[in-house]
Design an enzyme around this catalytic site. Sequence first.
Site, PDB file in Angstrom:
ATOM      1  N   CYS A  40     -80.282  11.326  50.751  1.00  0.00           N
ATOM      2  CA  CYS A  40     -80.830  10.440  51.771  1.00  0.00           C
ATOM      3  C   CYS A  40     -79.726   9.897  52.679  1.00  0.00           C
ATOM      4  O   CYS A  40     -78.563   9.800  52.291  1.00  0.00           O
ATOM      5  CB  CYS A  40     -81.538   9.281  51.076  1.00  0.00           C
ATOM      6  SG  CYS A  40     -82.442   8.196  52.196  1.00  0.00           S
ATOM      7  N   ARG A  77     -76.316   3.248  51.242  1.00  0.00           N
ATOM      8  CA  ARG A  77     -75.845   2.938  49.877  1.00  0.00           C
ATOM      9  C   ARG A  77     -75.672   4.177  49.016  1.00  0.00           C
ATOM     10  O   ARG A  77     -75.270   4.102  47.860  1.00  0.00           O
ATOM     11  CB  ARG A  77     -76.848   1.984  49.211  1.00  0.00           C
ATOM     12  CG  ARG A  77     -77.025   0.687  49.979  1.00  0.00           C
ATOM     13  CD  ARG A  77     -78.280  -0.053  49.555  1.00  0.00           C
ATOM     14  NE  ARG A  77     -79.495   0.679  49.916  1.00  0.00           N
ATOM     15  CZ  ARG A  77     -80.737   0.247  49.680  1.00  0.00           C
ATOM     16  NH1 ARG A  77     -80.916  -0.910  49.064  1.00  0.00           N
ATOM     17  NH2 ARG A  77     -81.782   0.978  50.033  1.00  0.00           N
ATOM     18  N   HIS A 112     -83.099   8.651  45.434  1.00  0.00           N
ATOM     19  CA  HIS A 112     -82.540   7.392  44.936  1.00  0.00           C
ATOM     20  C   HIS A 112     -83.622   6.331  44.805  1.00  0.00           C
ATOM     21  O   HIS A 112     -84.672   6.409  45.459  1.00  0.00           O
ATOM     22  CB  HIS A 112     -81.403   6.912  45.851  1.00  0.00           C
ATOM     23  CG  HIS A 112     -81.862   6.448  47.197  1.00  0.00           C
ATOM     24  ND1 HIS A 112     -82.065   5.124  47.506  1.00  0.00           N
ATOM     25  CD2 HIS A 112     -82.182   7.143  48.322  1.00  0.00           C
ATOM     26  CE1 HIS A 112     -82.465   5.025  48.775  1.00  0.00           C
ATOM     27  NE2 HIS A 112     -82.547   6.235  49.294  1.00  0.00           N
ATOM     28  N   ASP A 132     -79.500   6.915  53.506  1.00  0.00           N
ATOM     29  CA  ASP A 132     -79.306   5.518  53.114  1.00  0.00           C
ATOM     30  C   ASP A 132     -77.821   5.178  52.973  1.00  0.00           C
ATOM     31  O   ASP A 132     -77.064   5.907  52.320  1.00  0.00           O
ATOM     32  CB  ASP A 132     -80.044   5.299  51.779  1.00  0.00           C
ATOM     33  CG  ASP A 132     -80.166   3.829  51.424  1.00  0.00           C
ATOM     34  OD1 ASP A 132     -79.119   3.167  51.285  1.00  0.00           O
ATOM     35  OD2 ASP A 132     -81.302   3.349  51.286  1.00  0.00           O
ATOM     36  N   CYS A 180     -85.943   3.768  47.864  1.00  0.00           N
ATOM     37  CA  CYS A 180     -85.757   4.553  49.090  1.00  0.00           C
ATOM     38  C   CYS A 180     -86.761   4.086  50.157  1.00  0.00           C
ATOM     39  O   CYS A 180     -87.971   4.094  49.927  1.00  0.00           O
ATOM     40  CB  CYS A 180     -85.949   6.034  48.795  1.00  0.00           C
ATOM     41  SG  CYS A 180     -85.722   7.076  50.260  1.00  0.00           S
TER      42      CYS A 180
HETATM   43 ZN    ZN Z   1     -83.594   6.776  50.932  1.00  0.00          ZN
END
Ligand code: ZN
Length: 171
Positions: free
Chosen positions: A42, A46, A95, A44, A98
């Site tokens: 992803c 993080r 993850h 993302d 999400c």
């Molecule tokens: Zn995600």
Amino acid sequence: MENFDILEKLKQGNETYVKNVSPELLQSLTEKQNPYAVILTCSDSRVIPEKIFSADLGELFVIRVAGNTLNEPQLGSVFYAVEHLNVETVVVLGHTNCGAVHAAATNCEESLLLPILSEISASGKTESETELCCLNVQRCCDILRKAIHSENLNIYGAIYDLKTGKVNFNI
Ligand SMILES: [Zn+2]
């Protein structure tokens, strides 16, 4: 932070990087790359594969897109790494928490998100976002297995836990 400050932050960050990166490593990777794994994960902020797997430059071939979904450009990217860089290990890494999975689970209808969300929704119907996350990863693995035929290719699904930093390969 103002936009200008953010650009400055990025510039300074790059200066620090250039100061600390090994020139030998940069040189050794200028003409070629030989990553040992593909990570589809992803976007993302993080979820950073190089940090999560303690990897350096040239080690991971990373494809990041919201919801770690598998549209044509992502599929082509995996294919490239397998066929042209001889990578034999592919990990689809979802993850916890999400945002894309949450948006799909709550039937978000923003048109620019639909190509991502429809892929996630196509993986199954469930009340649990955790389960939907796993189904999405498993569906991506299935699509890859059907689309890319390479003798020694191993495709794994996994989930990264934002809270603990651990990757669970048993999903
Ligand atoms: Zn995600």
